[in-house]
Motif scaffolding. Sequence first.
Motif, short mmCIF file in Angstrom:
data_model
loop_
_atom_site.label_atom_id
_atom_site.label_comp_id
_atom_site.label_asym_id
_atom_site.label_seq_id
_atom_site.Cartn_x
_atom_site.Cartn_y
_atom_site.Cartn_z
N SER A 1 107.33 10.48 -87.51
CA SER A 1 106.31 9.98 -86.58
C SER A 1 105.25 9.17 -87.32
O SER A 1 104.75 8.17 -86.79
CB SER A 1 105.66 11.16 -85.84
OG SER A 1 106.60 11.86 -85.05
N ARG A 2 104.91 9.59 -88.53
CA ARG A 2 103.94 8.81 -89.32
C ARG A 2 104.51 7.44 -89.66
O ARG A 2 103.78 6.45 -89.69
CB ARG A 2 103.60 9.57 -90.60
CG ARG A 2 102.83 10.88 -90.36
CD ARG A 2 102.35 11.49 -91.66
NE ARG A 2 101.79 12.82 -91.44
CZ ARG A 2 102.41 13.96 -91.77
NH1 ARG A 2 103.60 13.90 -92.36
NH2 ARG A 2 101.83 15.12 -91.53
N ALA A 3 105.82 7.39 -89.92
CA ALA A 3 106.45 6.10 -90.22
C ALA A 3 106.38 5.16 -89.03
O ALA A 3 106.43 3.93 -89.18
CB ALA A 3 107.90 6.31 -90.64
N THR B 1 118.25 30.26 -81.53
CA THR B 1 118.00 29.67 -80.22
C THR B 1 116.51 29.41 -80.00
O THR B 1 116.10 28.34 -79.54
CB THR B 1 118.54 30.58 -79.11
OG1 THR B 1 119.92 30.82 -79.33
CG2 THR B 1 118.35 29.94 -77.74
N LEU B 2 115.69 30.40 -80.36
CA LEU B 2 114.26 30.26 -80.19
C LEU B 2 113.69 29.21 -81.14
O LEU B 2 112.84 28.40 -80.77
CB LEU B 2 113.59 31.61 -80.43
CG LEU B 2 112.07 31.69 -80.23
CD1 LEU B 2 111.70 31.30 -78.82
CD2 LEU B 2 111.57 33.09 -80.54
N ASP B 3 114.18 29.21 -82.37
CA ASP B 3 113.72 28.25 -83.37
C ASP B 3 114.04 26.82 -82.94
O ASP B 3 113.20 25.90 -83.04
CB ASP B 3 114.39 28.56 -84.71
CG ASP B 3 113.60 28.01 -85.90
OD1 ASP B 3 112.44 27.63 -85.72
OD2 ASP B 3 114.17 27.97 -87.00
N LEU B 4 115.25 26.62 -82.43
CA LEU B 4 115.66 25.29 -81.97
C LEU B 4 114.82 24.85 -80.77
O LEU B 4 114.38 23.69 -80.70
CB LEU B 4 117.14 25.29 -81.60
CG LEU B 4 117.69 24.00 -80.99
CD1 LEU B 4 117.55 22.84 -81.97
CD2 LEU B 4 119.14 24.18 -80.56
N ALA B 5 114.58 25.76 -79.81
CA ALA B 5 113.79 25.40 -78.62
C ALA B 5 112.38 24.98 -79.00
O ALA B 5 111.85 23.99 -78.49
CB ALA B 5 113.77 26.58 -77.65
N ALA B 6 111.75 25.72 -79.92
CA ALA B 6 110.40 25.37 -80.34
C ALA B 6 110.37 24.00 -81.01
O ALA B 6 109.48 23.18 -80.76
CB ALA B 6 109.87 26.44 -81.30
N PHE B 7 111.36 23.75 -81.87
CA PHE B 7 111.43 22.46 -82.55
C PHE B 7 111.63 21.32 -81.55
O PHE B 7 110.97 20.27 -81.63
CB PHE B 7 112.59 22.47 -83.56
CG PHE B 7 112.80 21.16 -84.26
CD1 PHE B 7 112.04 20.81 -85.37
CD2 PHE B 7 113.75 20.26 -83.81
CE1 PHE B 7 112.23 19.60 -86.02
CE2 PHE B 7 113.95 19.04 -84.45
CZ PHE B 7 113.19 18.71 -85.55
N ARG B 8 112.52 21.51 -80.58
CA ARG B 8 112.80 20.46 -79.60
C ARG B 8 111.58 20.17 -78.72
O ARG B 8 111.35 19.02 -78.33
CB ARG B 8 113.99 20.84 -78.72
CG ARG B 8 115.33 20.89 -79.43
CD ARG B 8 115.68 19.58 -80.06
NE ARG B 8 117.04 19.57 -80.57
CZ ARG B 8 117.49 18.73 -81.48
NH1 ARG B 8 116.68 17.82 -82.01
NH2 ARG B 8 118.75 18.78 -81.91
N ILE B 9 110.82 21.19 -78.40
CA ILE B 9 109.61 20.98 -77.59
C ILE B 9 108.62 20.11 -78.36
O ILE B 9 108.04 19.16 -77.81
CB ILE B 9 108.99 22.33 -77.19
CG1 ILE B 9 109.87 23.02 -76.13
CG2 ILE B 9 107.57 22.14 -76.64
CD1 ILE B 9 109.44 24.42 -75.79
N GLN C 1 109.37 18.06 -80.78
CA GLN C 1 110.00 16.74 -80.93
C GLN C 1 109.81 15.90 -79.67
O GLN C 1 109.45 14.72 -79.74
CB GLN C 1 111.48 16.92 -81.24
CG GLN C 1 112.23 15.62 -81.52
CD GLN C 1 113.70 15.88 -81.80
OE1 GLN C 1 114.36 16.63 -81.08
NE2 GLN C 1 114.21 15.28 -82.86
N GLU C 2 110.04 16.51 -78.50
CA GLU C 2 109.90 15.77 -77.25
C GLU C 2 108.45 15.40 -76.99
O GLU C 2 108.13 14.31 -76.50
CB GLU C 2 110.44 16.60 -76.09
CG GLU C 2 110.38 15.93 -74.73
CD GLU C 2 111.22 14.66 -74.67
OE1 GLU C 2 110.86 13.76 -73.88
OE2 GLU C 2 112.24 14.58 -75.39
N ALA C 3 107.53 16.33 -77.33
CA ALA C 3 106.12 16.02 -77.13
C ALA C 3 105.68 14.85 -78.01
O ALA C 3 104.95 13.96 -77.55
CB ALA C 3 105.28 17.26 -77.46
N LEU C 4 106.12 14.82 -79.26
CA LEU C 4 105.79 13.69 -80.14
C LEU C 4 106.42 12.40 -79.64
O LEU C 4 105.81 11.32 -79.73
CB LEU C 4 106.25 13.99 -81.56
CG LEU C 4 105.46 15.07 -82.31
CD1 LEU C 4 106.08 15.33 -83.67
CD2 LEU C 4 104.00 14.67 -82.46
#
Length: 384
Positions: free
Chosen positions: A268-270, A289-297, A299-302
């Motif tokens: 995102s900085r790039a 599953t929980l780790d992936l969901a948190a990361f995707r949220i 990622q989508e927000a950014l």
Amino acid sequence: MTEGREPLWRGARGDVLLAAGTGLFVVLTTVLGAGDPIAFRPVPVAGWLLIVAGCGALAFRRRFPVTVGVITLVASMAYYPLINPDGALLVTLIIALYSLASAGRTVAAAVIGGSAIAGSAFGEYGTDESPLGDAGMFLLVSWLVAAVAVGAVMHTSRRSREEALRRRATEERLRIARELHDVLGHNISLINVQAGAALHALSRDGGNGGDGGSESPAAEALAAIKETSREALRELRGTLGVLRQVDEQAPTAPVPGLRRLPELAERSRAAGLAVDVATEGDPVELSPTLDLAAFRIVQEALTNVTRHAGAGRVAVRVGYGRDDVTVDVSDDGRGAGSRAGAGTGSGIDGMRARAEALGGTLEAADRPEGGFRVTARLPYGGAA
């Protein structure tokens, strides 16, 4: 239009129709006597009550199969030694035994059917009366055993069909995943190669005195495209690996998780966005599953911030609490009121769906000091 409606003979309505039809059959075989002209035989009140109880119970045979089996057993065992005239009330017990076995309750069906056989045998051979005779007793046992056996066969056949359907659905998902991998992987690889070639050419021209040096915005954009496409290809292969069958190779890349937030922030900085990442509390080992969901949220927000917010700075906070993990993404850009479709678009809906699927919540709203904020709370046990 009747498209999509359940047929009348299935489900709860079908059970009610079955109970009504069985009741009509039992009443007719009870009150109509043989002979010419046909005589109507009187039935005592107790007989009518047992008929209503046995036939009416069939309306609940799918919801309470064991209870219905017991009710029909008691009604039949009470009716035949006590009530005259005889009728076909035993058919309610046969239907109940079939329903039990076809629902996978074979043991309960065998116990109830065995109780009926034992009671009939006692009435036939343990008393001075012999209402059935050897032939009648054989037919009774045959009907009860057949009801349980046919129901068990139907249950096994239905389970086999469901398993075959699940297997075909899994194979179809794998086929689609492979097709997506082949198509997207090819195109993303081309993007990566072409971005690398363009970056090399730009760097070479800059080294020959041109104005496109390696520090130019164009070079930085090409480098970001190259890195992002390489990362997308790696995640695509990793996702396909998760869908592979057990006997295939393991995933070629790890499933993304919160440990890769620094990489996500760097990309995102790039793209020209200042991203600050911070962690609060003692990190907890999350399920995949929980780790992936948190990361995707995150990622989508950014992604939403980059595309729609017009923000210059974003703060990403990950908080590990006693019962849940919280991810918070706040920006200083435009709020939802100045974004087309913000707060109701597929991005927000997708993040909320991820959170709710794990028993969590997601809030997305304007910040009082300006900008937009997305906060998701995901319980640790939500992925169990």
